[in-house]
Design a protein around this motif. Structure first.
Motif, PDB file in Angstrom:
ATOM      1  N   ASP A  88     -25.864 -26.365  11.019  1.00 14.68           N
ATOM      2  CA  ASP A  88     -25.883 -26.790   9.450  1.00 14.68           C
ATOM      3  C   ASP A  88     -24.954 -27.807   9.087  1.00 14.68           C
ATOM      4  N   GLY A  89     -23.880 -28.078   9.876  1.00 17.12           N
ATOM      5  CA  GLY A  89     -22.861 -29.175   9.727  1.00 17.12           C
ATOM      6  C   GLY A  89     -21.515 -28.487   9.510  1.00 17.12           C
ATOM      7  N   GLU A  90     -21.245 -27.180   9.294  1.00 16.90           N
ATOM      8  CA  GLU A  90     -19.923 -26.924   9.158  1.00 16.90           C
ATOM      9  C   GLU A  90     -19.129 -26.745  10.285  1.00 16.90           C
ATOM     10  N   TRP A  91     -17.967 -27.298  10.052  1.00 14.59           N
ATOM     11  CA  TRP A  91     -16.988 -27.325  11.175  1.00 14.59           C
ATOM     12  C   TRP A  91     -15.752 -26.577  10.911  1.00 14.59           C
ATOM     13  N   GLN A  92     -15.046 -25.975  11.881  1.00 16.98           N
ATOM     14  CA  GLN A  92     -13.815 -25.203  11.974  1.00 16.98           C
ATOM     15  C   GLN A  92     -13.168 -25.386  12.950  1.00 16.98           C
ATOM     16  N   ALA A  93     -11.617 -25.160  12.523  1.00 16.66           N
ATOM     17  CA  ALA A  93     -10.809 -25.641  13.814  1.00 16.66           C
ATOM     18  C   ALA A  93      -9.635 -24.426  13.913  1.00 16.66           C
ATOM     19  N   ASP A  94      -9.291 -24.297  15.294  1.00 15.75           N
ATOM     20  CA  ASP A  94      -8.500 -22.962  15.574  1.00 15.75           C
ATOM     21  C   ASP A  94      -7.448 -23.946  16.430  1.00 15.75           C
ATOM     22  N   GLY A 105      -9.883 -20.603  12.463  1.00 17.71           N
ATOM     23  CA  GLY A 105     -10.916 -20.538  11.278  1.00 17.71           C
ATOM     24  C   GLY A 105     -10.793 -21.634  10.252  1.00 17.71           C
ATOM     25  N   LEU A 106     -10.147 -22.607  10.365  1.00 19.75           N
ATOM     26  CA  LEU A 106      -9.761 -23.493   9.066  1.00 19.75           C
ATOM     27  C   LEU A 106     -11.039 -24.571   8.989  1.00 19.75           C
TER      28      LEU A 106
END
Length: 162
Positions: A88-94, A105-106
């Motif tokens: 869906d184009g949602e990105w998260q960084a750990d 989960g940023l």
């Protein structure tokens, strides 16, 4: 001490060699006889007596001292950045520093992920851009479906208003 002893021994050998009679080939003549007599004659100044030589003492080699390196030791830092994206184009960084979780989960934008990937390496950017482009295509398709549904709802509302 050993160097002085070696020099004295060389001087002694040199003095003995100069005191030895010079031998000439047979028939060398009167010049050879004069040289022989000069060699046999005692020297005008006596050579100093060599100093008594002490037996060399075997010295045990000392262990070499450990020299510290002057090279700068490189301290490594272990950081693990995990970027996760959905279709869906949602990105998260750990972000993990060693074993400690710094960020979890940023939410980050797809544009930020794309820019960061381009800064890192072209191969990384290529792989991430493919995923982002697939997500864009899916969003366009969903938008077209919603616009078609919105058009139907507007038409139904217009029919009710008449």
């Amino acid at each position: 001490m050993q160097a002085d002893t070696l020099v004295e021994q060389e001087d002694k050998v040199g003095a003995e060699a100069s005191a030895a009679p010079v031998r000439q080939a047979p028939g060398a003549g009167a010049a050879a006889e004069v040289a022989d007599k000069a060699a046999e004659a005692p020297a005008a100044t006596p050579a100093p007596a060599p100093a008594p030589v002490a037996a060399p003492v075997a010295e045990e080699p000392k262990p070499a001292k450990r020299v510290k390196s002057t090279a700068k030791k490189t301290r490594t830092v272990e950081l693990t950045l995990t970027v996760t994206g959905t279709a869906d184009g949602e990105w998260q960084a750990d972000l993990v520093h060693g074993t400690k979780r710094v960020v979890s989960g940023l939410s980050i934008s797809a544009a930020a992920v794309s820019r960061a990937a381009k800064e890192l390496h072209d191969d990384i950017a290529g792989g991430i851009d493919e995923v982002i482009e697939t997500a864009r295509a899916q969003h366009r398709t969903r938008m077209e479906e919603l616009e078609a549904e919105l058009a139907k709802v507007k038409q139904a509302l217009a029919e009710l208003s008449d």
